[in-house]
Design a protein around this motif. Structure first.
Motif, short mmCIF file in Angstrom:
data_model
loop_
_atom_site.label_atom_id
_atom_site.label_comp_id
_atom_site.label_asym_id
_atom_site.label_seq_id
_atom_site.Cartn_x
_atom_site.Cartn_y
_atom_site.Cartn_z
N LEU A 41 0.80 -1.22 0.00
CA LEU A 41 0.00 0.00 0.00
C LEU A 41 0.84 1.28 0.00
O LEU A 41 0.29 2.37 -0.03
CB LEU A 41 -0.94 0.00 1.21
N GLY A 42 2.15 1.15 0.08
CA GLY A 42 3.01 2.32 0.09
C GLY A 42 3.02 3.03 1.43
O GLY A 42 3.35 4.20 1.51
N ALA A 70 8.45 -13.34 -6.65
CA ALA A 70 9.41 -12.51 -7.41
C ALA A 70 8.83 -11.15 -7.77
O ALA A 70 9.52 -10.13 -7.67
CB ALA A 70 9.87 -13.25 -8.67
N GLY A 71 7.58 -11.10 -8.16
CA GLY A 71 6.95 -9.83 -8.50
C GLY A 71 6.84 -8.89 -7.31
O GLY A 71 6.98 -7.67 -7.46
N TYR A 72 6.63 -9.45 -6.13
CA TYR A 72 6.55 -8.62 -4.93
C TYR A 72 7.95 -8.15 -4.52
O TYR A 72 8.16 -6.98 -4.24
CB TYR A 72 5.93 -9.40 -3.76
N VAL A 73 8.89 -9.08 -4.48
CA VAL A 73 10.24 -8.77 -4.05
C VAL A 73 10.90 -7.77 -4.99
O VAL A 73 11.61 -6.87 -4.55
CB VAL A 73 11.10 -10.06 -3.94
N GLY A 74 10.63 -7.91 -6.28
CA GLY A 74 11.23 -7.01 -7.27
C GLY A 74 10.47 -5.72 -7.48
O GLY A 74 10.93 -4.85 -8.23
N GLY A 80 12.17 -0.30 -2.14
CA GLY A 80 12.25 0.88 -1.29
C GLY A 80 12.25 0.50 0.19
O GLY A 80 12.96 1.11 0.99
N VAL A 81 11.45 -0.50 0.55
CA VAL A 81 11.41 -0.97 1.94
C VAL A 81 12.75 -1.58 2.31
O VAL A 81 13.31 -1.28 3.37
CB VAL A 81 10.26 -1.99 2.14
N VAL A 82 13.29 -2.42 1.45
CA VAL A 82 14.59 -3.04 1.70
C VAL A 82 15.65 -1.96 1.88
O VAL A 82 16.46 -2.01 2.81
CB VAL A 82 14.95 -4.03 0.56
N GLN A 83 15.65 -0.97 1.00
CA GLN A 83 16.62 0.11 1.07
C GLN A 83 16.42 0.94 2.35
O GLN A 83 17.39 1.28 3.03
CB GLN A 83 16.50 1.01 -0.15
N PRO A 88 20.85 -5.02 1.66
CA PRO A 88 21.17 -5.12 0.23
C PRO A 88 19.99 -5.65 -0.57
O PRO A 88 19.18 -6.43 -0.05
CB PRO A 88 22.35 -6.08 0.18
N LYS A 89 19.89 -5.24 -1.81
CA LYS A 89 18.82 -5.68 -2.70
C LYS A 89 18.96 -7.17 -2.98
O LYS A 89 20.02 -7.64 -3.37
CB LYS A 89 18.91 -4.89 -4.01
N PRO A 90 17.87 -7.94 -2.79
CA PRO A 90 17.92 -9.36 -3.16
C PRO A 90 18.06 -9.53 -4.67
O PRO A 90 17.50 -8.75 -5.44
CB PRO A 90 16.56 -9.92 -2.71
#
Length: 94
Positions: A41-42, A70-74, A80-83, A88-90
Motif C-alpha cells: 500500500l506504500g 518474485a513480483g513482490y520482491v522485485g 524501497g522498503v529493503v533500502q 542489500p537488494k535481493p
C-alpha cells in the motif's frame, strides 16, 4: 473500489507468505507481515518491519527466486522498503 483492490492484494500477499512457511521451515515468510502495508500500500516503513526483514535477510534471495514472490520482491515499493531498512537488494537470479 481502488482501496478494496489494495486490501484484496494485501490479503493475497499474506496468504502467499503463509504458503511459503509450509514450503520452507527455516524461512518464515509470514514473519514479514509487518511489511505488507509498506510493500502493498506504500505505507510507512516501521521499525518492526525492518527488524523482521533483518531477521529474514538470509531468506530474501530465496523469496526473490520463488515465482510466487518474485513480483513482490522485485517491486519498486519492496525495493524501497529493503533500502529504507538498510539491507542489500535481493537478487532474483542467484
Amino acid at each position: 473500489m481502488g482501496s478494496s483492490k489494495a486490501v484484496v492484494c494485501a490479503l493475497a500477499f499474506v496468504l502467499l507468505l503463509a504458503a511459503e512457511t509450509a514450503a520452507g521451515a527455516s524461512c518464515d515468510a509470514t514473519a514479514l507481515s509487518p511489511c505488507v502495508g509498506a510493500i502493498m500500500l506504500g505505507g510507512a516503513v516501521t521499525p518492526g518491519c525492518c527488524a523482521r526483514l533483518k531477521a529474514q535477510q538470509g531468506c530474501l534471495c530465496q523469496y526473490a527466486r520463488n515465482p510466487s514472490y518474485a513480483g513482490y520482491v522485485g517491486s519498486p515499493r519492496a525495493q524501497g522498503v529493503v533500502q529504507a531498512c538498510g539491507l542489500p537488494k535481493p537478487k532474483e537470479n542467484i
